[in-house]
Every structure is written in C-alpha cells, then in structure tokens.
Design a protein around this motif. Structure first.
Motif, PDB file in Angstrom:
ATOM      1  N   ILE A 130      11.224   1.895  11.036  1.00 41.48           N
ATOM      2  CA  ILE A 130      11.765   2.836  10.049  1.00 41.48           C
ATOM      3  C   ILE A 130      12.930   2.200   9.297  1.00 41.48           C
ATOM      4  N   GLU A 131      13.817   1.550  10.052  1.00 41.74           N
ATOM      5  CA  GLU A 131      14.987   0.911   9.433  1.00 41.74           C
ATOM      6  C   GLU A 131      14.559  -0.196   8.470  1.00 41.74           C
ATOM      7  N   ALA A 132      13.552  -0.997   8.858  1.00 42.11           N
ATOM      8  CA  ALA A 132      13.080  -2.091   8.002  1.00 42.11           C
ATOM      9  C   ALA A 132      12.441  -1.548   6.726  1.00 42.11           C
ATOM     10  N   ALA A 133      11.645  -0.479   6.843  1.00 43.05           N
ATOM     11  CA  ALA A 133      10.983   0.109   5.676  1.00 43.05           C
ATOM     12  C   ALA A 133      12.009   0.713   4.718  1.00 43.05           C
ATOM     13  N   GLN A 134      12.992   1.418   5.259  1.00 44.10           N
ATOM     14  CA  GLN A 134      14.026   2.020   4.418  1.00 44.10           C
ATOM     15  C   GLN A 134      14.894   0.949   3.756  1.00 44.10           C
ATOM     16  N   LEU A 200      -3.107  -1.062   1.751  1.00 48.17           N
ATOM     17  CA  LEU A 200      -1.649  -0.934   1.836  1.00 48.17           C
ATOM     18  C   LEU A 200      -1.215   0.519   2.021  1.00 48.17           C
ATOM     19  N   ILE A 201      -2.176   1.439   1.998  1.00 50.11           N
ATOM     20  CA  ILE A 201      -1.902   2.862   2.210  1.00 50.11           C
ATOM     21  C   ILE A 201      -2.234   3.206   3.659  1.00 50.11           C
ATOM     22  N   PRO A 202      -1.391   3.970   4.361  1.00 46.88           N
ATOM     23  CA  PRO A 202      -1.666   4.312   5.761  1.00 46.88           C
ATOM     24  C   PRO A 202      -3.059   4.912   5.943  1.00 46.88           C
ATOM     25  N   GLN A 203      -3.705   4.549   7.033  1.00 49.77           N
ATOM     26  CA  GLN A 203      -5.068   4.990   7.299  1.00 49.77           C
ATOM     27  C   GLN A 203      -5.193   6.503   7.341  1.00 49.77           C
ATOM     28  N   GLU A 204      -4.170   7.171   7.857  1.00 49.71           N
ATOM     29  CA  GLU A 204      -4.230   8.634   7.990  1.00 49.71           C
ATOM     30  C   GLU A 204      -4.122   9.356   6.658  1.00 49.71           C
ATOM     31  N   ALA A 339       6.433   1.418   4.289  1.00 50.56           N
ATOM     32  CA  ALA A 339       7.241   1.989   3.207  1.00 50.56           C
ATOM     33  C   ALA A 339       6.635   3.303   2.731  1.00 50.56           C
ATOM     34  N   GLN A 340       5.303   3.366   2.695  1.00 55.25           N
ATOM     35  CA  GLN A 340       4.627   4.614   2.318  1.00 55.25           C
ATOM     36  C   GLN A 340       4.915   5.729   3.326  1.00 55.25           C
TER      37      GLN A 340
END
Length: 549
Positions: A130-134, A200-204, A339-340
């Motif tokens: 989470i920290e890396a994505a933000q 690049l979009i989450p599977q869910e 990031a998404q």
C-alpha cells in the motif's frame, strides 16, 4: 446406525451402515435446492450366516430413480427395498433419511465451494505494498512515469494509445466511466494491446469475454458488473449482445421481463435487472458496422507504420533470444495494478469546465464534449494523491479539483482522438489517403492508378474499392483520365487539408488553455496586490473604553 457418506468420487457417492449399502450413481445435481433427484443402488450390506460368517450379494440390488423430497416415491422405495432384502421398513426409512441429510450437507458444501472458486480472488495488499503504491501515485509527472512503466511491462510502442487506454480503464471507478474501441487492420496487434494493458488492471475488477450470446448480459447478478471493466476480444463475436451493451453504457442499467416456471409448475413473471456503471473495451476491423457503439466510445487507431513493425519484431527477437527481463515486466505490471487498488472513489470537480470549448469541426459535439470533460475528470482522479482534498460547505462531501495541468495532459492525449472525430473519413480510409500522398511525394508523381497503389502499398482490393469510392464522393481525389474498361488515373485534390485540420483542432485547445492560464495568473496577481495593499495600510488604533473606578 449413523455412518458418513463417502464423497471421494463425486459421480459415485457411497453410504453404508451395518445393514444397507447405498450408491448414488452419477452423483447429484447442485442446482435446484427444491428437489433431490438421484439414482440409487441399494444393496444388503451383510447378514450373519449359520456358520458365523457374513453373507453378501445373496439378493439382487434395488436400482431406483427417485426424488428424495417426494414422500410418495420415497414410501414406494422403502417398501420395495424392505421386501427385496427382507429388512424392516423402519430400518430402510431411517437409512434413507440419514442419507438425505448427508446429501443435503454435501450439496450445500459443493455449492459454497463453487461460488468461492468462481468469485474473483480479491488481493489484499499488505502495508508495504500500500505504501509503495501510494508513493508512486504521489510522484511528480505521474502520467509520464505511468507511461514508462506500461512500456516496461511489455507494451511495445503505441505511446499515446496505451496511456489513453490505461486511463480509460481507470475510469471504471467513476460514476460515468469511459469506453474505448481499438481499430486497425487484421494482425496489427489490437487484441494484444488491449490484453497487455488489461493485465495492469486487478483481476477482480475485470471480465474478459470472447463470445457473448444475445441475452448473456441479462443473467449476470444485479451488481455483478458494477464498476467493472469488460474486455471484449473481438466485437464480431459479441455482435448479438451489442444492444444491451449500448444500454449499459448509456443508461447504466438494463432490465428484461421473462416468463419462468416455479417448482410447482406455475408460470410467473420475473424481472431481471443488471446495474452498471461499467467500462467497455473492444477490438474490431469494421469501423462502420459498429458506428452506434463507436459514438459512445473513444476510438483509437493502431500504429501500422514500418517503424512500429520493426519495434515489435525486435522485441520478439529479443524475447526468443532470452534477453527480455520478464521479472522486470512483472514488477512494472504489479506496481500499476496495485496503484489501481489504492485509488479511492472521490468526487472530482472541474472549476474550469464552463470555460472549456471544443473545435467547431467536431462531429456530434454533444457526446464528444461529454467525453472530453469526463476524460479530464479521469486524469484528475488518477492524480488524487497530488490534489488537496476539500469539503463541500453545504453537504460535507469530500472532493478534489481539476488543475490546469490536468487539462493540459488531457488535451495532449485526446488531440488525436478529437482529430479523428472531426474527420469525415474513417480512420482506415484516412490512413489509405495519407499513404497515397506519401507515396506520390516519394515517387515525385501527381497521378496514380488503383493497380499501381495497390501493388506499392499492399492493400486489399475490396478495401481499396470501398476507400476509393469514399474519397471520390468526398472529393479528396478526382479522376483525370481513363475509362472503366481500361482503368482510371486519379489525382489528389489537396495535400495539406489534413494538416490544416490538425492545426485547427490543436489551436483551439491550446488557445483555450492559454486563456485559462492568463485568467488564473491575473486572478493570482490581483489577490497578491490586495494582500500587499492591506499590509501597507496604517493600522487603526483601537478605542479603549474607560472603566469607572
């Protein structure tokens, strides 16, 4: 007398106690909880023999197809088994009751397992992820960094198209998502580009579809498609489902009333409702056939240049030689996917919206204007970690505001899209015309024949006929001599018309942005001078009331 059912083989469930052994042949159906249809094979498990042993198979098994929830059928089976195996009816009834209970438990467990397996696996990010994505979303020049990572994830070339597609896929999280259609000749990599950016979009958050039946969309769960990305590999394979798809794009919901028989055989009316919003992406070579869907979508035309061919072939050669760092590609894709996941739903307000305008050359400006404003919102939304959160004084709702930098980025990415929407030629026809212009200039010629151009540009004959008619009808080319039997020679009527169109579109966007910047700068200077003036004013002495002693 209780015993556990053996479910090792789902097509042959077995149950036995001290007296009876029952095999459920073919297993049981999981759908329809109001019935329990099964084919049973009931055997005598074993009885004491006079010599002290156990007798087996002394009587033939009872095979019977039955609904275990039907009392009449159950009573007949109980009597039949009791008579055949000379066992008390109470023992047979108790055995079948225990079997039914265990089959119910087994069926519910299987249904839960199937639902868990079919449901998309939602990845829960750990604190470090989470920290890396933000941190990534908080970096300056975010769109440029994002485009670089998309390239590092394995998408070759298509610099503008790939970033445009990624942002449109991001719009699925907004109340008014955008849609995109990739156009190009067969073999140009339309599906590959959509697939690679879709990774690049989450599977869910996405649903990939190859073929759709006409009524398929109506049988999704009511909220199953809400804020999802629908990736259609080929629009030709979903042609029958295009109408409900258009309704989902426009109205954000579809409904259908069907007749359905309940468990008692009564016909009832059932109202099926599926809710959006959702974002839709598709690929096709046939632009004109899907005009209604194209009007609701961004249209991108893939790069069919020789330079792009060379870039792709070089990548293929490097991959075959083992010189492509697949781990680096996976790492880049993971950063963008995470990031998404950390992008949060938030209201976007564009304070400049009323001052923005589109070029007059745009066809169907009402819908295009909506797409333009929505795309600016997507750019702001993606930059949410770099925007100050504000609260509405009346409602308390949290929102972020669009900046001039967001508008500048949107203009840069949308410029080619707006040019295409301003051109009366289709994308394929326009590419054909521009290729002819380049060919004639290289060969230092002014006239051409269809045969000559077809051989030089390697175009399909049927496509060439269609494009030639369109160019003649719109007076982009003209016949200069020849006959129908011997063939015609053609001439280009204007070499600079497309460049002029591009300049007109670009000038309107640039001038609008520049006027906004000047207005903001003037307002900022006005506020500063007002503050300086207040600081230079002499302070007024406070009046002090005397206090009686």
């Amino acid at each position: 007398m209780s015993s556990q059912i053996n479910t090792a083989n789902p097509d042959q469930l077995t149950y036995q106690n001290e007296i009876l052994s029952i095999t459920v042949l073919g297993g049981i159906k999981l759908e329809g909880l109001d019935r329990m249809r099964a084919t049973l094979k009931v055997e005598l498990n074993g009885l004491p023999s006079p010599d002290g042993g156990i007798t087996r198979g002394m009587r033939p098994a009872v095979r019977h197809n039955i609904d275990l929830y039907n009392d009449t059928q159950l009573e007949k089976l109980i009597r039949k088994v009791a008579e055949r195996h000379e066992v008390g009816t109470s023992v047979v009834a108790a055995t079948l009751a225990e079997l039914t209970e265990q089959l119910e438990t087994y069926r519910l467990q299987k249904i839960q397992e199937e639902e868990a397996n079919s449901a998309p696996k939602v990845k829960i990010l750990n604190p470090d992820e989470i920290e890396a994505a933000q941190a990534f979303l908080s970096k300056p020049n975010l769109l440029e960094r994002t485009n670089e990572l998309i390239g590092q994830s394995g998408v070759i070339g298509e610099g503008v198209n790939r970033l445009l597609m990624y942002l449109i896929f991001t719009s699925r999280k907004l109340p008014n998502p955008l849609h995109i259609v990739s156009l190009g000749a067969s073999g140009t990599g339309k599906t590959h580009l959509q697939e690679k950016v879709g990774d690049l979009i989450p599977q869910e958050d996405k649903l990939e579809i190859t073929v759709l039946s006409e009524n398929a969309f109506y049988y999704f769960g009511q909220r199953e498609l809400k804020h999802k990305l629908i990736l259609i590999e080929d629009l030709d394979g979903a042609e029958n489902a295009l109408y409900p798809l258009r309704e989902l794009q426009t109205k954000k919901r579809i409904s259908k009333t069907v007749a359905h028989k309940n468990s008692r055989g009564e016909t009832k009316t059932v109202h099926l409702v599926v809710e959006g919003p959702l974002s839709v992406a598709g690929c096709t070579t046939r632009e004109q056939i899907y005009e209604d869907n194209a009007n609701r979508s961004f249209l991108i035309y893939l790069d069919e240049s020789k330079e792009q061919d060379e870039r792709i072939m070089n990548y293929q050669r490097a991959a075959s030689a083992g010189r492509v760092n697949k781990e680096a590609e996976r790492k880049a894709a993971k950063i963008l996917s995470n990031a998404q996941r950390v992008l949060e739903p938030i209201l976007v307000v564009n304070p400049f919206a009323e001052l923005l305008k589109l070029p007059a050359e745009i066809f169907k400006p009402r819908r295009t204007n909506g797409h333009y404003l929505q795309f600016i919102e997507v750019v702001t939304f993606y930059n949410q970690y770099q925007r100050e959160k504000k609260a509405d004084e009346d409602t308390g709702e949290i929102y972020i505001e669009t900046t001039l930098e967001d508008i500048a980025e949107a203009n840069r990415l949308m410029k080619q899209v707006l040019i295409r929407k301003s051109d009366e030629l289709t994308g394929a026809c326009r590419n054909y015309l521009e290729s002819i212009k380049a060919y004639l200039q290289n060969e230092n010629k002014t006239k051409f024949t269809n045969r000559e151009v077809r051989k030089a540009l390697k175009v399909n004959e049927s496509n060439q006929k269609r494009w030639t008619l369109s160019l003649l009808y719109n007076y982009y080319i003209k016949r200069v001599k020849g006959t129908k039997s011997k063939g015609y020679e053609y001439e280009i009527t204007g070499y600079q018309e497309y460049q002029k169109l591009q300049e007109q579109i670009g000038n309107v966007l640039d001038e609008t942005l520049e006027s906004l910047r000047n207005a903001v700068e003037k307002e900022t200077v006005g506020k500063r001078s007002s503050v300086v003036q207040k600081k230079n004013e002499p302070r007024k002495q406070k009046k002090v009331k005397a206090v009686a002693q």
